[in-house]
Design a protein around this motif. Structure first.
Motif, PDB file in Angstrom:
ATOM      1  N   MET A  13     -14.592 -34.727  23.722  1.00 25.05           N
ATOM      2  CA  MET A  13     -14.576 -33.391  24.322  1.00 25.05           C
ATOM      3  C   MET A  13     -15.300 -32.356  23.460  1.00 25.05           C
ATOM      4  SD  MET A  13     -10.614 -33.347  25.683  1.00 25.05           S
ATOM      5  CE  MET A  13     -10.616 -31.621  26.135  1.00 25.05           C
ATOM      6  N   GLY A  14     -15.577 -32.707  22.211  1.00 20.83           N
ATOM      7  CA  GLY A  14     -16.208 -31.747  21.314  1.00 20.83           C
ATOM      8  C   GLY A  14     -15.248 -30.682  20.814  1.00 20.83           C
ATOM      9  N   THR A  15     -13.994 -31.091  20.590  1.00 25.75           N
ATOM     10  CA  THR A  15     -12.983 -30.165  20.083  1.00 25.75           C
ATOM     11  C   THR A  15     -12.160 -30.905  19.025  1.00 25.75           C
ATOM     12  OG1 THR A  15     -11.276 -28.570  20.741  1.00 25.75           O
ATOM     13  CG2 THR A  15     -11.240 -30.702  21.852  1.00 25.75           C
ATOM     14  N   SER A  16     -11.130 -30.257  18.519  1.00 30.04           N
ATOM     15  CA  SER A  16     -10.309 -30.869  17.475  1.00 30.04           C
ATOM     16  C   SER A  16      -9.117 -31.605  18.079  1.00 30.04           C
ATOM     17  CB  SER A  16      -9.804 -29.801  16.503  1.00 30.04           C
ATOM     18  OG  SER A  16      -8.837 -28.985  17.145  1.00 30.04           O
ATOM     19  N   ASP A  17      -8.585 -32.567  17.319  1.00 31.12           N
ATOM     20  CA  ASP A  17      -7.395 -33.272  17.787  1.00 31.12           C
ATOM     21  C   ASP A  17      -6.187 -32.336  17.839  1.00 31.12           C
ATOM     22  OD1 ASP A  17      -7.431 -33.262  14.978  1.00 31.12           O
ATOM     23  OD2 ASP A  17      -6.271 -35.099  14.833  1.00 31.12           O
ATOM     24  N   VAL A  18      -6.168 -31.320  16.998  1.00 29.93           N
ATOM     25  CA  VAL A  18      -5.097 -30.318  17.031  1.00 29.93           C
ATOM     26  C   VAL A  18      -5.151 -29.560  18.357  1.00 29.93           C
ATOM     27  CG1 VAL A  18      -4.222 -28.190  15.969  1.00 29.93           C
ATOM     28  CG2 VAL A  18      -4.971 -30.090  14.529  1.00 29.93           C
ATOM     29  N   ASN A  19      -6.355 -29.209  18.787  1.00 36.44           N
ATOM     30  CA  ASN A  19      -6.510 -28.503  20.056  1.00 36.44           C
ATOM     31  C   ASN A  19      -6.062 -29.387  21.223  1.00 36.44           C
ATOM     32  OD1 ASN A  19      -7.208 -26.156  21.469  1.00 36.44           O
ATOM     33  ND2 ASN A  19      -9.211 -26.988  21.977  1.00 36.44           N
ATOM     34  N   VAL A  20      -6.439 -30.664  21.192  1.00 34.48           N
ATOM     35  CA  VAL A  20      -6.010 -31.593  22.241  1.00 34.48           C
ATOM     36  C   VAL A  20      -4.489 -31.677  22.256  1.00 34.48           C
ATOM     37  CG1 VAL A  20      -5.984 -34.038  22.924  1.00 34.48           C
ATOM     38  CG2 VAL A  20      -8.142 -32.913  22.354  1.00 34.48           C
ATOM     39  N   SER A  21      -3.880 -31.776  21.093  1.00 35.93           N
ATOM     40  CA  SER A  21      -2.423 -31.833  20.993  1.00 35.93           C
ATOM     41  C   SER A  21      -1.784 -30.590  21.606  1.00 35.93           C
ATOM     42  CB  SER A  21      -2.006 -31.980  19.533  1.00 35.93           C
ATOM     43  OG  SER A  21      -0.609 -31.993  19.420  1.00 35.93           O
ATOM     44  N   ARG A  22      -2.326 -29.436  21.323  1.00 33.50           N
ATOM     45  CA  ARG A  22      -1.790 -28.182  21.873  1.00 33.50           C
ATOM     46  C   ARG A  22      -1.942 -28.130  23.390  1.00 33.50           C
ATOM     47  NH1 ARG A  22      -4.199 -24.375  17.101  1.00 33.50           N
ATOM     48  NH2 ARG A  22      -2.511 -24.798  15.621  1.00 33.50           N
TER      49      ARG A  22
END
Length: 115
Positions: free
Chosen positions: A33-42
């Motif tokens: 997705m081109g984002t962070s795993d923290v962002n996905v988690s949120r």
């Protein structure tokens, strides 16, 4: 009075289940997705809102049409086996684990008798 925010997993969206079915972790999806795993988690936990752009990004990362995010993964909505049945039972709000196990025993006993 303190301002508290209640966080709850988005209902009716099966991204986590699709990820699990494909053997993907947050970091794998985040990279696609081109984002962070923290962002996905949120996003998955409800700490951050899922909008249409995020849903499209998840669909692309999981290589599924967007509508598949809104139905349980599997055989056209059919489920089979103890792990899948119990996973669906656990989605029932307020149903304790003891009840999940009890319902599974009833279902498996019925299936054995019917087979």
């Amino acid at each position: 009075m303190a301002n508290t925010k209640t966080v709850s997993e988005p209902k009716g969206i099966f991204i986590k289940q699709l990820m699990e079915a494909k053997g993907l972790k947050n970091k794998d999806v985040a990279e696609a997705m081109g984002t962070s795993d923290v962002n996905v988690s949120r996003l998955l936990s409800g700490q951050r809102g899922l909008d249409l752009d995020w849903l499209h990004a998840f669909a692309r990362a999981l290589e599924v049409p967007i509508w598949e995010l809104f139905q349980p993964p599997g055989r056209n909505g059919k489920i089979s086996g103890e792990p899948e049945v119990k996973a669906h039972l656990r989605r029932i709000e307020g149903l304790p684990e003891e009840a999940v196990n009890h319902v599974w025993r009833l279902i498996s006993g019925y299936l054995e008798d019917a087979g």
